[in-house]
Motif scaffolding. Structure first.
Motif, PDB file in Angstrom:
ATOM      1  N   ILE A   6       0.784  -1.251   0.186  1.00 53.75           N
ATOM      2  CA  ILE A   6       0.002  -0.137  -0.290  1.00 53.75           C
ATOM      3  C   ILE A   6       0.802   1.113   0.156  1.00 53.75           C
ATOM      4  O   ILE A   6       1.861   1.418   0.854  1.00 53.75           O
ATOM      5  CB  ILE A   6      -0.927   0.024   1.395  1.00 53.75           C
ATOM      6  CG1 ILE A   6      -1.894  -1.238   1.014  1.00 53.75           C
ATOM      7  CG2 ILE A   6      -1.635   1.239   1.324  1.00 53.75           C
ATOM      8  CD1 ILE A   6      -2.859  -1.395   2.197  1.00 53.75           C
ATOM      9  N   CYS A  65     -10.484   9.307  -2.720  1.00 58.38           N
ATOM     10  CA  CYS A  65     -11.519   8.547  -1.779  1.00 58.38           C
ATOM     11  C   CYS A  65     -12.285   9.519  -1.331  1.00 58.38           C
ATOM     12  O   CYS A  65     -13.437   9.408  -1.148  1.00 58.38           O
ATOM     13  CB  CYS A  65     -10.506   7.991  -0.597  1.00 58.38           C
ATOM     14  SG  CYS A  65      -9.275   6.720  -1.228  1.00 58.38           S
ATOM     15  N   TYR A  79      -8.702   4.452   3.749  1.00 59.88           N
ATOM     16  CA  TYR A  79      -7.143   4.914   3.006  1.00 59.88           C
ATOM     17  C   TYR A  79      -7.201   6.307   3.499  1.00 59.88           C
ATOM     18  O   TYR A  79      -6.032   6.844   3.761  1.00 59.88           O
ATOM     19  CB  TYR A  79      -7.355   4.832   1.354  1.00 59.88           C
ATOM     20  CG  TYR A  79      -6.000   5.232   0.852  1.00 59.88           C
ATOM     21  CD1 TYR A  79      -5.141   4.312   0.555  1.00 59.88           C
ATOM     22  CD2 TYR A  79      -5.793   6.493   0.571  1.00 59.88           C
ATOM     23  CE1 TYR A  79      -3.909   4.677  -0.027  1.00 59.88           C
ATOM     24  CE2 TYR A  79      -4.464   6.814  -0.114  1.00 59.88           C
ATOM     25  CZ  TYR A  79      -3.625   5.862  -0.336  1.00 59.88           C
ATOM     26  OH  TYR A  79      -2.273   6.370  -0.992  1.00 59.88           O
TER      27      TYR A  79
END
Length: 345
Positions: free
Chosen positions: A231, A241, A264
């Motif tokens: 990630i 997001c 996130y």
């Protein structure tokens, strides 16, 4: 510049403590509305999203996501069930038991509308102690019965049994090997399907349905930790997001958008910013103590104002008291328990 989550999360140089504190403040602010003016009370975020999410439920998402993130790492160290659950119990139960006893034998005995003898001979008084072992009991005899919301002494405690079940689920995942990198990705379709099906099944039981999102955030935390080496934390992804959350809210599918996009964003806030307030809460991490004592403090303030009041006034009056109690619980209970357990090693 992209940062790999594994590298960013390897030490305490992060914003976790301050985000937890902000989350605890959001819980107090959210609860101020229904507690002060009744069940129809709703905070600004709830009003903006047409009730899809409130500041309180957002705070719970924060707590559960990072709980899943760090506990997944803890259990994968392979210390075994005893050490894993011992650490979890030390975290949850000492402060919880103190708050439950204080509400029962101190707060309740002073604010009850019953006679003292009647209060202390009522079986309901002692049933309330079951909250200390995660068996929920909401009322005490004659306590807060004239308040705007209802006589619930500590409505925040409902999340603790859910959290402990997540602890068990985390250990179960590790025990049967589902939290390994080569395996956990295959659990995602089953999680998505199970989440949607349970959301539909529990449509008529809003209390149980409300527990789904915290569990989903806990799972996402585990997932992010498992794949932390893959990630990358990047501000441009965060913007995507945020747009996803806004669109989800507009389409009234924020229940699912939260699970998809919020993890996130939280990861970036805690690990991705250039400047980190790592020093905040380094000596006194009071968010859990605040969470435990906030509701009864706010109910007491409402009672002193005659049963209903302005929510913002309730928030402003309650916050200093809640922070002070949270600090006392950290210093007198949490830290002493930790020192005692460390001395026994």
């Amino acid at each position: 510049m992209k940062i790999v989550l594994e590298e960013a999360s390897q030490d305490r140089n992060n914003n976790l403590n301050i985000l937890r504190f902000i989350a605890a403040v959001m819980v107090v602010f959210c609860h101020a509305y229904p507690i002060s003016i009744g069940g129809e009370g709703i905070d600004a975020l709830g009003d903006l999203t047409n009730g899809q999410i409130h500041f309180g439920s957002l705070a719970v998402c924060i707590f559960f996501f990072f709980s899943g993130f760090f506990l997944n790492r803890s259990v994968n160290r392979g210390y075994g069930a005893y050490r894993y659950f011992k650490a979890r119990c030390i975290r949850i139960f000492p402060c919880l038991i103190v708050v439950v006893f204080a509400c029962t034998f101190v707060l309740g005995s002073f604010v009850t509308s019953c006679r003292r003898t009647e209060y202390f001979t009522n079986v309901q008084t002692y049933e309330y102690l079951l909250n200390g072992i995660l068996i929920l009991r909401h009322n005490l005899p004659g306590v807060f019965e004239g308040n705007a919301y209802n006589a619930t002494v500590n409505g925040s405690l409902w999340t603790l049994p859910v959290e402990f079940l997540c602890y068990i689920g985390c250990y179960f995942f590790w025990r049967i090997g589902l939290s390994k990198k080569r395996v956990m990705g295959y659990t995602i379709p089953f999680f998505v399907l199970g989440y949607v099906v349970m959301y539909i099944i529990l449509a008529k039981n809003t209390l149980l349905q409300s527990a789904l999102r915290p569990c989903g955030m806990f799972y996402c935390g585990m997932l992010f930790d498992t794949y932390r080496s893959r990630i990358h934390i990047n501000a441009s992804y965060v913007l995507v997001c945020i747009v996803g959350l806004i669109v989800s809210a507009y389409l009234e599918i924020l229940e699912f958008g939260t699970i998809l996009f919020l993890p996130y964003i939280l990861t970036y806030i805690v690990f991705g910013t250039k400047k980190k307030l790592y020093w905040f809460g380094a000596k006194h991490e009071i968010s859990y103590g605040m969470y435990l004592c906030a509701w009864p403090v706010q109910q007491t303030v409402v009672m002193l104002f005659g049963g209903n009041m302005d929510p913002v006034i309730n928030f402003l009056i309650s916050m200093p008291v809640i922070m002070a109690i949270g600090c006392l619980l950290n210093v007198i209970i949490e830290k002493r328990i930790i020192r005692f357990m460390e001395s026994k090693k």
